[in-house]
Design an enzyme around this catalytic site. Structure first.
Site, short mmCIF file in Angstrom:
data_model
loop_
_atom_site.label_atom_id
_atom_site.label_comp_id
_atom_site.label_asym_id
_atom_site.label_seq_id
_atom_site.Cartn_x
_atom_site.Cartn_y
_atom_site.Cartn_z
N THR A 117 0.81 -1.21 0.00
CA THR A 117 0.00 0.00 0.00
C THR A 117 0.85 1.26 0.00
O THR A 117 0.50 2.26 -0.63
CB THR A 117 -0.94 0.00 1.22
OG1 THR A 117 -1.67 -1.24 1.24
CG2 THR A 117 -1.92 1.15 1.17
N GLU A 118 1.97 1.21 0.71
CA GLU A 118 2.82 2.39 0.82
C GLU A 118 3.56 2.70 -0.48
O GLU A 118 3.61 3.84 -0.93
CB GLU A 118 3.85 2.20 1.95
CG GLU A 118 3.26 2.19 3.35
CD GLU A 118 2.88 3.58 3.82
OE1 GLU A 118 3.15 4.56 3.10
OE2 GLU A 118 2.30 3.69 4.91
N SER A 119 4.19 1.69 -1.08
CA SER A 119 5.11 1.97 -2.19
C SER A 119 4.94 1.07 -3.40
O SER A 119 5.64 1.27 -4.40
CB SER A 119 6.55 1.83 -1.70
OG SER A 119 6.84 0.46 -1.42
N TYR A 204 -6.62 4.14 3.79
CA TYR A 204 -5.37 3.42 3.99
C TYR A 204 -5.57 2.17 4.86
O TYR A 204 -5.13 1.08 4.51
CB TYR A 204 -4.35 4.35 4.64
CG TYR A 204 -3.03 3.70 4.98
CD1 TYR A 204 -2.05 3.51 4.00
CD2 TYR A 204 -2.76 3.29 6.28
CE1 TYR A 204 -0.84 2.91 4.32
CE2 TYR A 204 -1.55 2.70 6.60
CZ TYR A 204 -0.59 2.51 5.62
OH TYR A 204 0.60 1.92 5.95
#
Length: 266
Positions: A117-119, A204
């Site tokens: 999800t972050e990168s 998120y």
């Protein structure tokens, strides 16, 4: 005739200009951000109380607390679907994830869902507010957990594991609170008594937990680790072992999102 840009430059102090730039591009380091209006409806956005030439701004519109947050004014589609990443490096960091997760007592599947999800497994990823690397560590967070090079995958993952373990202890092993704290800062979770009502943070948490359950909870690349976010074992501050319960928030999908500080300017 004086143009608008010149007039604005003469009227706004360096402190105010710095505050506006800070809020627009890096709310993560802003602390308490205040939005004021004067009687004519002009808006002042600052991280200090108005004074001097700006004491005419007497109506406080909003105060937003951002502590160590990676948030920016993203849409509800800031994060992708729960489908498997097409990245060729999706499994390239499993050994680092396993090792760091085991060292710090966190769930490797949860870490991988957060990395996705972050990168999207891009070690060179950089967010609009300066978060860096695979796990999108903010510079302040990297320093806090002794990450010397956040662009190095092993260092980035190790620092992230330390932070996630710290958040899990901070929030009594409530997984969604820890995930929300990772995105919005633990200060905001404290302030709102749970997952903050920020659109990006709600989205998120939903994406991370969806990916965890559908993709990474039983990821064969992480099979060397026995922990999971539903029934995990971690060390407490005294070194003793304790059971970790997975705390859910039933209102994640149904909660009505509050406006961000930026929306108050519209």
């Amino acid at each position: 005739m004086m143009n608008t840009a010149t007039l604005m430059a003469r009227c706004l102090s360096p402190i105010l200009l710095s505050a506006i730039a800070l809020t627009a591009f890096s709310a993560a380091h802003a602390g308490n951000m205040y939005i004021y209006k004067d009687k004519g409806g002009q808006v002042l956005l600052t991280n200090v109380n108005p004074s001097g030439n700006f004491d005419k701004f007497t109506k406080k519109v909003k105060v937003t607390y951002y502590k160590d947050s990676k948030m920016y004014d993203g849409s509800s589609d800031s994060y992708g679907s729960s489908a498997a990443s097409n990245s060729g490096s999706r499994n390239a960091y499993d050994s680092y994830i396993r090792a760091s997760a085991e060292r710090h007592g966190v769930d490797p599947g949860l870490m991988k869902a957060m990395m996705h999800t972050e990168s999207a497994f891009n070690p060179n990823a950089r967010s609009p507010v300066g978060a860096q690397g695979l796990m999108q560590l903010m510079p302040a967070t990297a320093r806090r957990f002794n990450v010397s090079n956040p662009w190095n995958p092993a260092d980035n993952i190790e620092g992230s594991a330390k932070y996630i373990a710290w958040l899990m202890r901070r929030f009594d092993n409530k997984v969604e609170y820890a995930v929300a704290g990772y995105n919005a800062g633990e200060g905001n979770v404290d302030k709102y008594g749970g997952i903050p009502p920020f659109k990006e943070t709600r989205n998120y948490v939903q994406k991370v937990m969806s990916r965890y359950h559908s993709l990474y909870k039983n990821d064969s690349g992480l099979s060397g680790a026995s922990m999971n976010a539903s029934n995990q074992t971690a060390s407490n501050n005294n070194g003793a072992m304790q059971n970790v319960s997975y705390g859910t928030s039933s209102n994640v999908n149904s909660a009505s999102y509050s406006n961000s500080a930026y929306d108050a300017l519209r």
